[in-house]
Each structure stands twice: as C-alpha cells, then as structure tokens.
Design an enzyme around this catalytic site. Structure first.
Site, mmCIF file in Angstrom:
data_model
loop_
_atom_site.group_PDB
_atom_site.id
_atom_site.type_symbol
_atom_site.label_atom_id
_atom_site.label_comp_id
_atom_site.label_asym_id
_atom_site.label_seq_id
_atom_site.Cartn_x
_atom_site.Cartn_y
_atom_site.Cartn_z
ATOM 1 C CE1 TYR A 1 -4.164 2.069 0.752
ATOM 2 C CE2 TYR A 1 -2.462 3.475 1.691
ATOM 3 C CZ TYR A 1 -3.734 3.074 1.068
ATOM 4 O OH TYR A 1 -4.635 4.171 0.951
ATOM 5 C CG PHE B 1 -7.683 18.127 -24.335
ATOM 6 C CD1 PHE B 1 -7.867 17.556 -25.638
ATOM 7 C CD2 PHE B 1 -7.804 17.249 -23.163
ATOM 8 C CE1 PHE B 1 -8.148 16.374 -25.604
ATOM 9 C CE2 PHE B 1 -8.207 16.036 -23.487
ATOM 10 C CZ PHE B 1 -8.284 15.359 -24.714
ATOM 11 C CB THR B 2 -12.337 17.820 -24.041
ATOM 12 O OG1 THR B 2 -11.506 16.710 -23.878
ATOM 13 C CG2 THR B 2 -12.827 17.802 -25.207
ATOM 14 C CG ASP C 1 -1.378 18.064 -21.660
ATOM 15 O OD1 ASP C 1 -0.864 17.024 -21.538
ATOM 16 O OD2 ASP C 1 -2.617 18.201 -21.851
ATOM 17 C CE LYS D 1 -4.238 10.717 -24.070
ATOM 18 N NZ LYS D 1 -5.178 10.544 -22.960
ATOM 19 N NE ARG E 1 -11.998 15.347 -29.424
ATOM 20 C CZ ARG E 1 -11.751 14.996 -28.420
ATOM 21 N NH1 ARG E 1 -10.608 14.670 -27.883
ATOM 22 N NH2 ARG E 1 -12.964 14.830 -27.530
ATOM 23 C CG PHE F 1 -16.579 14.741 -26.432
ATOM 24 C CD1 PHE F 1 -16.318 15.667 -25.539
ATOM 25 C CD2 PHE F 1 -15.736 13.490 -26.010
ATOM 26 C CE1 PHE F 1 -15.579 15.970 -24.505
ATOM 27 C CE2 PHE F 1 -14.562 13.683 -25.413
ATOM 28 C CZ PHE F 1 -14.444 14.785 -24.392
HETATM 29 N N1 F0G Z 1 -4.292 16.169 -22.134
HETATM 30 C C1 F0G Z 1 -4.294 15.706 -23.565
HETATM 31 C C2 F0G Z 1 -3.543 16.531 -24.389
HETATM 32 C C3 F0G Z 1 -4.973 14.593 -23.843
HETATM 33 O O1 F0G Z 1 -5.118 14.253 -25.180
HETATM 34 C C4 F0G Z 1 -5.625 13.837 -22.745
HETATM 35 C C5 F0G Z 1 -6.568 12.409 -23.187
HETATM 36 C C6 F0G Z 1 -5.669 14.193 -21.482
HETATM 37 C C7 F0G Z 1 -4.894 15.399 -21.216
HETATM 38 C C8 F0G Z 1 -6.554 13.658 -20.425
HETATM 39 O O2 F0G Z 1 -5.897 12.505 -20.009
HETATM 40 O O3 F0G Z 1 -7.664 10.701 -20.712
HETATM 41 O O4 F0G Z 1 -5.483 10.147 -19.476
HETATM 42 O O5 F0G Z 1 -7.408 11.436 -18.323
HETATM 43 N N2 F0G Z 1 -6.692 12.595 -24.424
HETATM 44 C C9 F0G Z 1 -7.581 11.186 -24.750
HETATM 45 C C10 F0G Z 1 -7.733 11.437 -26.283
HETATM 46 C C11 F0G Z 1 -8.674 10.931 -24.105
HETATM 47 O O6 F0G Z 1 -8.482 10.730 -26.968
HETATM 48 O O7 F0G Z 1 -7.231 12.292 -26.925
HETATM 49 P P1 F0G Z 1 -6.441 11.229 -19.588
#
Ligand code: F0G
Length: 472
Positions: free
Chosen positions: A85, A137-138, A228, A271, A395, A462
């Site tokens: 843990y 970014f979303t 990021d 990624k 997108r 989305f």
């Molecule tokens: N920042 C970027 C540039 C991303 O592309 C993503 C996720 C995140 C942060 C968030 O990270 O998914 O590990 O919580 N992108 C995915 C995509 C979902 O399909 O582009 P996460």
C-alpha cells in the site's frame, strides 16, 4: 523527410525508409462485422462512436489513449509489481525515471491524465482567475473551470485554419498573451497552460524558441508555466526535424530542455509512455508539491500509488525509456504520415501539416454542404463506421461543448474527425484499408444530411451524447 510516402517512392534508388524498430510476438485477432450489424450497432450507440462496443469495431482509431501495445520488457515489468500500500518500489523507479527524463523535482502519480489535471487545477487556480493556454483540451478545460478558472485561448491564429501549413502551429501567440497580462494584471493569471503537442489543433507542435520566449515573457511577472506533457515526445520529434540547431540532438535531450522552461507538468501516460493506464503531475515548487501530495490521498490514493497498481507504475517507468528512443518516434510519426500522404494524394481535406498522433479529417471541407449545427464531424465518424467498421472520433462542435456562462455552443473553427493511431498496434496494411474507406465515404459525401442531437449530458458531452440522422 523520409517517410514511406508511397510504395513506389519507397523503391527509389538511394532511398532509406523508416521501419518499426520491433517485431511482433503476440497478435490479437480482429473481427469484421457485416454492414447490417454495423447499422444496428450504430443505431444502438446513438450515432456516437464512443457508445459502440469494441467487439463491433474492426480497426479502432477512436483514440491513441491507453490503446498502445506494450513491449516484452513492459510485460515482464508487470511481474515485478510491488503491491504494497505504501512505499512500493515501483513508485521509486517511476519517480527516478520522471526526475531524470523530464527533469522535475517532485512527482505525484495519478490514475490517468485527468486525475493530474484535477489536482493541479485545484491547487494552482483561485476562483476568478484566468488560465491562458494554447487551445483548449476537453478534460483540461473542464477541470480548470471546475476549479473556478476561465480558460482563454492564446494559440497562434494559424492553429485554427485546418489547411494552412506552419511548422509549429501549436505555438503560443506571445503578443496576445502579453496584451492579456497587461489588460488583466499578472495577479489574475493562474498560470499558462501549455500543451505540446496540441491535440485539438491536430497534434501540432510547439517550438523550442516559443517555449523559451514564453518563459522570458512570464518570468518578470512571476507567472508560472505548467506543461501538458502528454505527447511531448512527439513534439520533440518535430523540433528535431524542423528547428535549427536541434537536428543532431536526441529526442530525450530535447524533451529535457523543453521541460526546463516550465515549472511543472501533468501527464497522461496512456499516450507517449506506451501503457494502458496511468498519469502523474510533477513540479519543482516545494509548497505546491505539498498541496498536490495532500490532495492526491483524497481523490486518487496514497502519494506512492495515486490510483495505480505497482505493476502499472513499473510499466510506465519502462515505457518512458522506450518512448524516448529516436528510431521509435520516427517510425511512430512515420506511420501517421503514411496515412496522411495517401489521403493528401487523393485530395481529401485533412489538417496540414500532419501532426503527431492522428490524421484529422477536415469535416467542414469534407461536408461543405452541411452547416455546423448538423454536426458534420460527428456525421463523418458515423459514416466511416458504417462503411467499414473503422472507428474514429468527433473533434468539433460536440467536443467543444457549451460556454458555462452563456450556455451557448462553443463554435470552434475546426470541425474535425480524428483518425487516431494507437502506438505499435496496427500495420501499414491497416493504414491502406483506412485510407480506402475514407476515400469511399468521400466519394459519397453529397448523400450525407447530418445529425441532430437528441440527448446531451452536462459534462464533456461528446462522450455520451446521442444523435439521430436527418433524412432527405
Ligand atoms: N491532455 C491531453 C492533451 C489529452 O489528449 C488527454 C486525453 C488528457 C490530457 C487527459 O488524459 O485521458 O489520461 O485522463 N486525451 C484522450 C484523447 C482522451 O483521446 O485524446 P486522460
């Protein structure tokens, strides 16, 4: 540039093509689903590719997130998981790897990128502050807003034009940022939210000169820069290829220098780092670290696992090293460009130049007859699935969501459908099949009438929104 642009070019005398620096040890069968099954599956999914079952998908280009193939070393690393843990050894391996490769002093693991975004946004934004960044970014913007911040886009205007060529379309517009600081005062700026590469612009890179100048602009005002770093390895490839003075520098070296101009970073390891799950946030400042390390135990898990199993952290540590190999990155981006070159040859509108992780079809140009209110990019993703079982992602206006104050749709200039390439998963033959399907949908483009949204969730719509086709 020596991408395998086409098979005939690959046979030119003296030419040296890239190839993957690995071979395949284990395979996973793909399933081809019939047109009738696809039609039924798409209806069941409300014309949203996020709501399809992956069993109904043939080639899955929804995302490059967590869809990577791990190496034999990473799989072996899973067996070295220390599932204590507290104080598990894999955390220390991961911490040491991040410190050495990205250069930050303090590391907090999280279950994935948005976990890190949550902790950093809560720690570094005071309600009412502004967070300038190089395109939203979303999930990033959602967490900044939940923390009481307002995201302001300061990417260069070229980024919003799909067809325009520019070597570093992800750059921050420094004049615009300077004007914002002047207008609002440095006190109102929480930090600069810098993404490299910029996902929503098409995986477009930021130059080293830009981040260096950004540092110079922010320093006298005491404004922090948080990065990021999700696809920083891919960003480094473009710096190596396009920026003077970096042609002979290694990807690892470029990554380390880039981070050196920032105060900290958050990461979706799903990624660049070639794993299926994981993330982290890392900073230099002691006080901020204390806050992050305290918050992580509330939302993710103890500060030495942050929601991850020990084995996951081991796989990330190994994946970071593999991701920084120059020949790996070259083949990775080479494959994306191969698909881009096929589509460009056939005059199919895509974001130019091709970025790091995906081909972004320009749905606005593709379906020039459809207004944005009919969700052209969502329509294109649905049509591609119907044609061949290939899964892409919207997108555009659906992803952009609504302004939290006015409630209106954000109406992004970029209305894109993303064909995202998982790392080390598909072959060049799969890319041929994808290109041919896009071509066939393109040839039938005038038959599409678009979609209407019939269900809209409150957050990150989305992912779960549902649609119906407009007929006639
Ligand atoms: N920042 C970027 C540039 C991303 O592309 C993503 C996720 C995140 C942060 C968030 O990270 O998914 O590990 O919580 N992108 C995915 C995509 C979902 O399909 O582009 P996460």
């Amino acid at each position: 540039m020596s991408t395998n642009v086409s098979r005939t070019m690959g046979q030119q005398a003296g030419r040296r093509s890239w190839a993957e620096p690995w071979k395949i040890k284990m395979v996973e069968p793909l399933r081809v689903v019939s047109r009738d099954q696809r039609t039924a599956a798409l209806r069941g999914a409300g014309w949203n590719t996020f709501l399809l079952r992956s069993d109904d998908v043939y080639i899955d280009l929804l995302t490059d997130s967590g869809t990577n193939a791990m190496s034999d070393r990473q799989w072996a690393g899973l067996m070295l998981g220390d599932e204590a843990y507290a104080g598990g050894r894999n955390f220390y391996h991961l911490e040491e790897t991040i410190q050495r490769r990205y250069g930050y002093r303090h590391v907090v693991p999280t279950h994935q990128g948005r976990g890190a975004e949550h902790l950093l946004s809560k720690s570094a934004i005071r309600p009412g502050q502004i967070v300038p960044g190089n395109m939203y970014f979303t999930t990033t913007r959602a967490h900044q807003e939940l923390a009481g911040g307002t995201f302001t886009d300061v990417v260069i205007p070229e980024a919003h034009d799909a067809a325009l060529h520019h070597p570093f379309k992800g750059n921050v517009d420094l004049a615009e940022l300077a004007a914002l600081i002047e207008r609002e005062g440095a006190e109102r700026i929480a930090y600069v939210s810098l993404a490299a590469t910029v996902n929503m612009a098409g995986g477009q890179p930021v130059s080293m000169a830009n981040v260096r100048a950004l540092r110079e602009l922010c320093r006298p005002h005491g404004i922090r820069i948080f990065l990021d770093a999700t696809r920083l390895v891919e960003n480094a490839f473009f710096i190596q290829e396009r920026e003077e003075g970096y042609g002979d520098r290694s990807i690892a070296d470029i990554v380390r220098e880039f981070c050196g101009y920032t105060d900290g970073a958050w990461m979706s390891s799903k990624k660049d780092s070639l794993v299926n799950i994981g993330g982290w946030v890392a900073v230099d400042d002691e006080g901020l670290f204390e806050e992050l390390r305290n918050l992580v135990v509330l939302y993710e898990g103890l500060h030495t696992y942050g929601g991850l199993a020990g084995r996951d952290m081991e796989a990330i540590a190994i994946g970071i090293e593999e991701s920084l190999q120059d020949d790996y990155v070259r083949a990775r981006i080479g494959q994306v460009r191969y698909l881009g070159a096929l589509l460009t040859d056939w005059e199919i509108p895509i974001v130019q130049p091709v970025g790091g992780h995906a081909i972004f079809l320009d749905a606005r140009a593709f379906y020039a007859h459809l207004p944005q209110d009919r969700f052209p990019a969502q329509t294109l993703a649905a049509e591609l699935y119907l044609d061949s079982g290939i899964r892409a992602m919207e997108r555009g206006i659906v992803s952009a969501g609504r302004d939290p104050v006015t409630g209106d749709h954000h109406r992004p200039n970029l209305e894109l459908t993303r064909l995202t390439i998982p790392r080390r998963v598909y072959t060049q033959a799969h890319m041929d099949v994808v290109a041919e399907s896009v071509k066939s949908v393109f040839d039938e483009r005038t038959r599409a009438h678009g979609l209407r949204m019939v269900y809209e969730p409150r957050y990150l719509r989305f992912f779960q929104a549902r649609f119906e086709p407009i007929t006639g």
